[in-house]
Design a protein around this motif. Structure first.
Motif, PDB file in Angstrom:
ATOM      1  N   PRO A  93      67.474  41.660   8.888  1.00  0.00           N
ATOM      2  CA  PRO A  93      67.895  40.327   8.442  1.00  0.00           C
ATOM      3  C   PRO A  93      68.783  39.602   9.464  1.00  0.00           C
ATOM      4  O   PRO A  93      68.855  38.376   9.457  1.00  0.00           O
ATOM      5  N   LYS A  94      69.443  40.368  10.329  1.00  0.00           N
ATOM      6  CA  LYS A  94      70.363  39.761  11.299  1.00  0.00           C
ATOM      7  C   LYS A  94      69.677  39.327  12.583  1.00  0.00           C
ATOM      8  O   LYS A  94      70.027  38.303  13.157  1.00  0.00           O
ATOM      9  N   ILE A  95      68.716  40.142  13.070  1.00  0.00           N
ATOM     10  CA  ILE A  95      68.101  39.824  14.371  1.00  0.00           C
ATOM     11  C   ILE A  95      66.600  39.567  14.287  1.00  0.00           C
ATOM     12  O   ILE A  95      65.972  39.265  15.282  1.00  0.00           O
ATOM     13  N   GLY A  96      66.013  39.675  13.093  1.00  0.00           N
ATOM     14  CA  GLY A  96      64.604  39.381  12.908  1.00  0.00           C
ATOM     15  C   GLY A  96      63.713  40.605  13.063  1.00  0.00           C
ATOM     16  O   GLY A  96      64.109  41.621  13.636  1.00  0.00           O
ATOM     17  N   ALA A  97      62.491  40.480  12.557  1.00  0.00           N
ATOM     18  CA  ALA A  97      61.540  41.592  12.573  1.00  0.00           C
ATOM     19  C   ALA A  97      61.126  41.963  13.993  1.00  0.00           C
ATOM     20  O   ALA A  97      61.108  43.139  14.357  1.00  0.00           O
ATOM     21  N   ALA A  98      60.779  40.976  14.815  1.00  0.00           N
ATOM     22  CA  ALA A  98      60.302  41.270  16.172  1.00  0.00           C
ATOM     23  C   ALA A  98      61.390  41.931  17.012  1.00  0.00           C
ATOM     24  O   ALA A  98      61.127  42.904  17.721  1.00  0.00           O
ATOM     25  N   ASN A  99      62.605  41.413  16.937  1.00  0.00           N
ATOM     26  CA  ASN A  99      63.695  42.026  17.698  1.00  0.00           C
ATOM     27  C   ASN A  99      63.990  43.435  17.202  1.00  0.00           C
ATOM     28  O   ASN A  99      64.145  44.368  17.997  1.00  0.00           O
ATOM     29  N   THR A 100      64.069  43.603  15.888  1.00  0.00           N
ATOM     30  CA  THR A 100      64.342  44.931  15.340  1.00  0.00           C
ATOM     31  C   THR A 100      63.268  45.919  15.772  1.00  0.00           C
ATOM     32  O   THR A 100      63.560  46.978  16.320  1.00  0.00           O
ATOM     33  N   LEU A 101      62.019  45.572  15.523  1.00  0.00           N
ATOM     34  CA  LEU A 101      60.946  46.507  15.842  1.00  0.00           C
ATOM     35  C   LEU A 101      60.764  46.673  17.343  1.00  0.00           C
ATOM     36  O   LEU A 101      60.358  47.739  17.805  1.00  0.00           O
ATOM     37  N   GLY A 102      61.089  45.643  18.128  1.00  0.00           N
ATOM     38  CA  GLY A 102      61.037  45.786  19.585  1.00  0.00           C
ATOM     39  C   GLY A 102      62.006  46.839  20.081  1.00  0.00           C
ATOM     40  O   GLY A 102      61.650  47.710  20.886  1.00  0.00           O
ATOM     41  N   PHE A 103      63.225  46.789  19.588  1.00  0.00           N
ATOM     42  CA  PHE A 103      64.206  47.797  19.987  1.00  0.00           C
ATOM     43  C   PHE A 103      63.852  49.174  19.424  1.00  0.00           C
ATOM     44  O   PHE A 103      64.046  50.198  20.089  1.00  0.00           O
ATOM     45  N   VAL A 104      63.315  49.207  18.205  1.00  0.00           N
ATOM     46  CA  VAL A 104      62.852  50.475  17.639  1.00  0.00           C
ATOM     47  C   VAL A 104      61.751  51.059  18.524  1.00  0.00           C
ATOM     48  O   VAL A 104      61.771  52.240  18.867  1.00  0.00           O
ATOM     49  N   MET A 105      60.798  50.223  18.916  1.00  0.00           N
ATOM     50  CA  MET A 105      59.706  50.695  19.768  1.00  0.00           C
ATOM     51  C   MET A 105      60.217  51.181  21.118  1.00  0.00           C
ATOM     52  O   MET A 105      59.735  52.192  21.639  1.00  0.00           O
ATOM     53  N   ALA A 106      61.174  50.479  21.689  1.00  0.00           N
ATOM     54  CA  ALA A 106      61.732  50.903  22.980  1.00  0.00           C
ATOM     55  C   ALA A 106      62.369  52.288  22.851  1.00  0.00           C
ATOM     56  O   ALA A 106      62.139  53.172  23.688  1.00  0.00           O
ATOM     57  N   GLY A 107      63.151  52.494  21.805  1.00  0.00           N
ATOM     58  CA  GLY A 107      63.758  53.801  21.575  1.00  0.00           C
ATOM     59  C   GLY A 107      62.714  54.874  21.333  1.00  0.00           C
ATOM     60  O   GLY A 107      62.797  55.985  21.880  1.00  0.00           O
ATOM     61  N   GLN A 108      61.700  54.556  20.533  1.00  0.00           N
ATOM     62  CA  GLN A 108      60.630  55.511  20.258  1.00  0.00           C
ATOM     63  C   GLN A 108      59.910  55.899  21.539  1.00  0.00           C
ATOM     64  O   GLN A 108      59.662  57.081  21.795  1.00  0.00           O
ATOM     65  N   LEU A 109      59.574  54.914  22.329  1.00  0.00           N
ATOM     66  CA  LEU A 109      58.794  55.153  23.543  1.00  0.00           C
ATOM     67  C   LEU A 109      59.569  55.996  24.551  1.00  0.00           C
ATOM     68  O   LEU A 109      59.049  56.985  25.085  1.00  0.00           O
TER      69      LEU A 109
END
Length: 149
Positions: A93-109
């Motif tokens: 809710p604070k940074i948006g879906a794309a930003n949240t999932l982008g950082f999640v994906m970066a950490g996952q990768l």
């Protein structure tokens, strides 16, 4: 099953993460507490899994003895799942879906490449190669571009 089938399942799971992030973020607006929101999300997931196990795999349930002999670190999946849900409920809710999932994906990768390289957590070893580094860099660049623009 061909590998492409598993690629498809992974792709659909990724789309599910986007849906999950949005649904949980909206649920948090109504519940007004990220921990209770995560609990509700896990409760719904647990009920779903209980129904699936009871209808498809009830004869394969592990014994109590098997459960007591599981190494402590093998329980981290559930803990990290709870941490992930709580984190997304707070950040989306604070940074948006794309930003949240982008950082999640970066950490996952980044961590997935490390786990593969060293064979951590029982993964088959896939050494870091120059092309893997290029692939990771390009994916991270894509994530950066989504974040920035």
């Amino acid at each position: 099953m061909p590998k492409e089938f598993y690629y498809f399942i992974a792709f659909i799971a990724g789309s599910g993460i986007a849906v999950q992030s949005g649904a949980n973020a909206q649920l948090r607006l109504l519940i007004n507490n990220p921990l209770i929101t995560a609990l509700i999300s896990f409760l719904v997931g647990t009920i779903t899994l209980v129904i699936l196990v009871l209808t498809t795999a009830h004869k394969e349930l592990p014994t109590a003895q098997t459960l007591t002999h599981i190494a402590w670190w093998k329980w981290l999946g559930g803990i990290m799942g709870a941490f992930y849900i709580c984190s997304v409920v707070i950040t989306a809710p604070k940074i948006g879906a794309a930003n949240t999932l982008g950082f999640v994906m970066a950490g996952q990768l980044l961590f997935a490449v490390l786990f593969d390289h060293f064979g951590w957590l029982g993964f088959n070893i896939h050494a870091v190669s120059p092309m893997r580094i290029v692939g990771v860099a390009l994916l991270l660049l894509g994530i950066y571009l989504v974040q920035k623009y």
